[in-house]
Design a protein around this motif. Structure first.
Motif, mmCIF file in Angstrom:
data_model
loop_
_atom_site.group_PDB
_atom_site.id
_atom_site.type_symbol
_atom_site.label_atom_id
_atom_site.label_comp_id
_atom_site.label_asym_id
_atom_site.label_seq_id
_atom_site.Cartn_x
_atom_site.Cartn_y
_atom_site.Cartn_z
ATOM 1 N N PRO A 259 0.781 -1.122 -0.091
ATOM 2 C CA PRO A 259 -0.056 0.015 -0.014
ATOM 3 C C PRO A 259 0.836 1.299 0.014
ATOM 4 C CG PRO A 259 -0.672 -1.676 1.560
ATOM 5 C CD PRO A 259 0.404 -2.139 0.994
ATOM 6 N N GLN A 260 2.183 1.187 0.552
ATOM 7 C CA GLN A 260 3.051 2.477 0.448
ATOM 8 C C GLN A 260 3.404 2.905 -0.734
ATOM 9 O OE1 GLN A 260 3.728 -0.652 1.493
ATOM 10 N NE2 GLN A 260 5.881 -1.105 0.666
ATOM 11 N N LEU A 261 3.381 1.765 -1.681
ATOM 12 C CA LEU A 261 3.755 2.286 -3.233
ATOM 13 C C LEU A 261 2.615 2.892 -3.939
ATOM 14 C CD1 LEU A 261 5.933 -0.934 -4.478
ATOM 15 C CD2 LEU A 261 6.478 1.304 -3.694
ATOM 16 N N TRP A 262 1.354 2.014 -3.641
ATOM 17 C CA TRP A 262 -0.033 2.554 -4.245
ATOM 18 C C TRP A 262 -0.247 3.966 -3.536
ATOM 19 C CZ3 TRP A 262 -3.693 0.712 -7.491
ATOM 20 C CH2 TRP A 262 -4.686 1.379 -7.576
ATOM 21 N N ASP A 263 -0.043 4.464 -2.408
ATOM 22 C CA ASP A 263 -0.245 5.912 -1.781
ATOM 23 C C ASP A 263 0.827 6.742 -2.519
ATOM 24 O OD1 ASP A 263 -2.284 4.685 -0.403
ATOM 25 O OD2 ASP A 263 -1.295 4.615 1.370
ATOM 26 N N ARG A 264 2.217 6.260 -2.499
ATOM 27 C CA ARG A 264 2.908 7.231 -3.298
ATOM 28 C C ARG A 264 2.800 7.597 -4.757
ATOM 29 N NH1 ARG A 264 9.681 6.509 -3.249
ATOM 30 N NH2 ARG A 264 9.888 8.920 -3.654
ATOM 31 N N LEU A 265 2.548 6.573 -5.463
ATOM 32 C CA LEU A 265 1.926 6.748 -6.744
ATOM 33 C C LEU A 265 0.678 7.641 -7.075
ATOM 34 C CD1 LEU A 265 3.089 3.330 -8.402
ATOM 35 C CD2 LEU A 265 4.267 5.327 -8.392
ATOM 36 N N ARG A 266 -0.160 7.692 -6.028
ATOM 37 C CA ARG A 266 -1.378 8.377 -6.212
ATOM 38 C C ARG A 266 -0.652 9.815 -5.931
ATOM 39 N NH1 ARG A 266 -5.139 7.975 -2.295
ATOM 40 N NH2 ARG A 266 -6.205 9.691 -3.556
ATOM 41 N N ALA A 267 0.004 9.891 -5.166
ATOM 42 C CA ALA A 267 0.447 11.364 -4.453
ATOM 43 C C ALA A 267 1.508 12.122 -5.369
ATOM 44 C CB ALA A 267 1.062 11.345 -3.155
ATOM 45 N N GLU A 268 2.386 11.211 -6.230
ATOM 46 C CA GLU A 268 3.264 11.650 -7.057
ATOM 47 C C GLU A 268 3.259 11.082 -8.422
ATOM 48 O OE1 GLU A 268 7.240 12.025 -5.081
ATOM 49 O OE2 GLU A 268 6.346 11.072 -3.418
ATOM 50 N N PRO A 269 2.187 11.518 -9.339
ATOM 51 C CA PRO A 269 2.101 10.932 -10.572
ATOM 52 C C PRO A 269 3.293 10.954 -11.439
ATOM 53 C CG PRO A 269 0.320 12.601 -9.965
ATOM 54 C CD PRO A 269 1.190 12.679 -8.945
ATOM 55 N N GLY A 270 4.227 11.842 -11.254
ATOM 56 C CA GLY A 270 5.164 12.046 -12.026
ATOM 57 C C GLY A 270 6.242 10.693 -11.948
ATOM 58 N N LEU A 271 6.276 10.084 -10.946
ATOM 59 C CA LEU A 271 6.849 8.798 -10.610
ATOM 60 C C LEU A 271 6.304 7.377 -11.230
ATOM 61 C CD1 LEU A 271 7.532 8.864 -6.678
ATOM 62 C CD2 LEU A 271 9.328 9.397 -8.456
ATOM 63 N N ARG A 272 5.059 7.503 -11.931
ATOM 64 C CA ARG A 272 4.388 6.634 -12.616
ATOM 65 C C ARG A 272 5.298 5.835 -13.646
ATOM 66 N NH1 ARG A 272 -1.946 8.744 -12.220
ATOM 67 N NH2 ARG A 272 -1.792 9.111 -9.690
ATOM 68 N N PRO A 273 5.568 6.739 -14.572
ATOM 69 C CA PRO A 273 6.277 6.026 -15.759
ATOM 70 C C PRO A 273 7.516 5.107 -15.506
ATOM 71 C CG PRO A 273 5.716 8.577 -16.214
ATOM 72 C CD PRO A 273 5.355 8.052 -14.804
ATOM 73 N N GLY A 274 8.268 5.688 -14.179
ATOM 74 C CA GLY A 274 9.574 4.844 -13.934
ATOM 75 C C GLY A 274 8.881 3.828 -13.016
ATOM 76 N N ALA A 275 7.719 3.800 -12.406
ATOM 77 C CA ALA A 275 7.466 2.738 -11.521
ATOM 78 C C ALA A 275 6.914 1.551 -12.382
ATOM 79 C CB ALA A 275 6.199 3.072 -10.669
#
Length: 402
Positions: A259-275
């Motif tokens: 869930p910590q990854l899910w929450d971080r990607l929700r909060a920081e959309p700029g990280l999604r392509p790298g994720a």
């Protein structure tokens, strides 16, 4: 003498049963083989004899780019393999060598350039929204695989192929049977014949458009490729859509169980392509290994002499966990950079639909994060089931609530 070498000085042949594994568990036998050395010898459940296995990223790239290793020569051999039956047809693009391999890929290239894929983005998002809207209207719980992760990639690949909506359910059924070792060789071959017959009929109708079937029909009409080659390529691209279902299923599973990854990607959309790149690197998207190659002359790989006629497998899964390239490779690090993963392969046989698959993953993850922010599993993690006998690993279902 080391227990891992034989009297000939070669590595001992290791049996690799490729058992059914849970979730995104990394194959323990593959991990042992990686630890034993960059080039080892394996025997898989089907076929005859043994084959070399190459696992380091640089060596995997070297072998896949080296014309001295032939895919076409595999068709003449009963090479040790995972599946009881050999899936590709003799004229399929996956078992062609350059230069003819390049001719086949060029026939469909316009549909898979960055421009061609981007042109599909709006339509793909629309198809995804058409699946999400009724899901939200109905409310939780729901099986995300059944409602979204399976129908979306199928709709996209059918759109790209030019397959009418009415024919899509049977395309899905044929694909599942072709890719399942649990179905048995006869049922898999029967499904493959049915899909090939379908595309042969469509090609003879000489459709005109920008879809893959139209591009293939035009290439056949120009005399660049044969009808059977066009059918083989159509089959390969069509069944490739199933890989997106499984890969995105694994991605969502990993995010929902962290869930910590899910929450971080929700909060920081700029990280999604790298994720997404990191999840593609981390996920063991298939069981065991794919198609082998045959050495056409003596070749040395990582100090090991591979003799002419020997079968060679590369493991993209192992290459994506190469500790020399990916520090702490068994950890998901969504900020990992650089991330030169080979989840879509490498060299001439790099996945023709790689950019399309990545676009679908982006749209799916973005849409789920933004429109179902409270998404979570509706059952305990240990109740999830993974597809039995599947060559491409993925969850059978993802019961979720929100």
């Amino acid at each position: 003498m080391d227990a891992l070498t034989t009297v000939t000085g070669l590595p001992a042949v290791r049996d690799w049963p490729a058992p059914e594994l849970r979730g995104t568990e990394f194959d323990p036998v593959l991990a042992e083989l990686m630890a034993e050395g960059p080039v080892t010898r394996i025997r898989l459940p089907h076929g005859e004899g043994w084959a070399w296995l190459v696992t380091r990223l640089d060596d995997v790239k070297a072998v896949t780019n080296d014309p001295r290793f032939s895919r076409a020569a595999v068709m003449e051999r009963d090479v040790t393999r995972l599946a009881p039956h050999f899936i590709p047809s003799k004229e399929a693009v996956g078992v062609q060598d350059p230069p003819h391999h390049n001719v086949l890929r060029r026939a469909v290239a316009p549909a898979f350039t960055s421009r061609g894929v981007e042109r599909l983005r709006a339509r793909a998002q629309q198809m995804l929204d058409e699946l999400i809207e009724p899901l939200l209207a109905q409310g939780p719980p729901a099986d995300l695989t059944e409602r979204v992760l399976a129908p979306f990639p199928l709709a996209v690949v059918c759109e790209v192929m030019g397959v009418p909506e009415a024919d899509r359910p049977r395309m899905h059924e044929w694909t599942v049977r072709i890719l399942s070792s649990a179905e048995g060789a006869e049922r898999s071959e029967e499904a493959k014949r049915a899909m090939c017959g379908y595309f042969a009929e469509r090609l003879r109708a000489e459709p005109e458009g920008e879809d893959v079937t139209s591009l293939l029909a035009a290439a056949v009409a120009r005399g660049e490729i044969s009808e059977s080659e066009a059918v083989g390529l159509a089959l390969l691209i069509q069944i490739g859509g199933e890989a997106v279902t499984n890969n995105t299923g694994n991605m969502v599973y990993l995010l929902l169980t962290r869930p910590q990854l899910w929450d971080r990607l929700r909060a920081e959309p700029g990280l999604r392509p790298g994720a997404i790149d990191e999840l593609l690197r981390y996920i063991p998207h298939r069981n065991s290994v794919g198609l082998s190659r045959i050495a056409m002359e003596d070749v040395t790989v990582a100090g090991t002499r591979i003799a002419a006629g020997d079968a060679v497998y590369v493991s993209y899964l192992a290459a994506n966990r190469d500790p020399e390239v990916f520090p702490d490779p068994d950890t998901i690090d969504i900020t990992r950079s650089p991330n030169p993963h080979v989840a879509f392969g490498h060299g001439p046989h790099y996945c023709v639909g790689g950019m399309l698959a990545r676009l679908e993953s982006e749209l799916l993850i973005d849409t789920l994060l933004d429109r179902l922010p409270g998404l979570r599993l509706a059952v305990p993690e240990d109740e999830l089931r993974w597809r039995p006998g599947a060559l491409i690993r993925g969850p059978e279902g993802l019961p979720v609530t929100w």
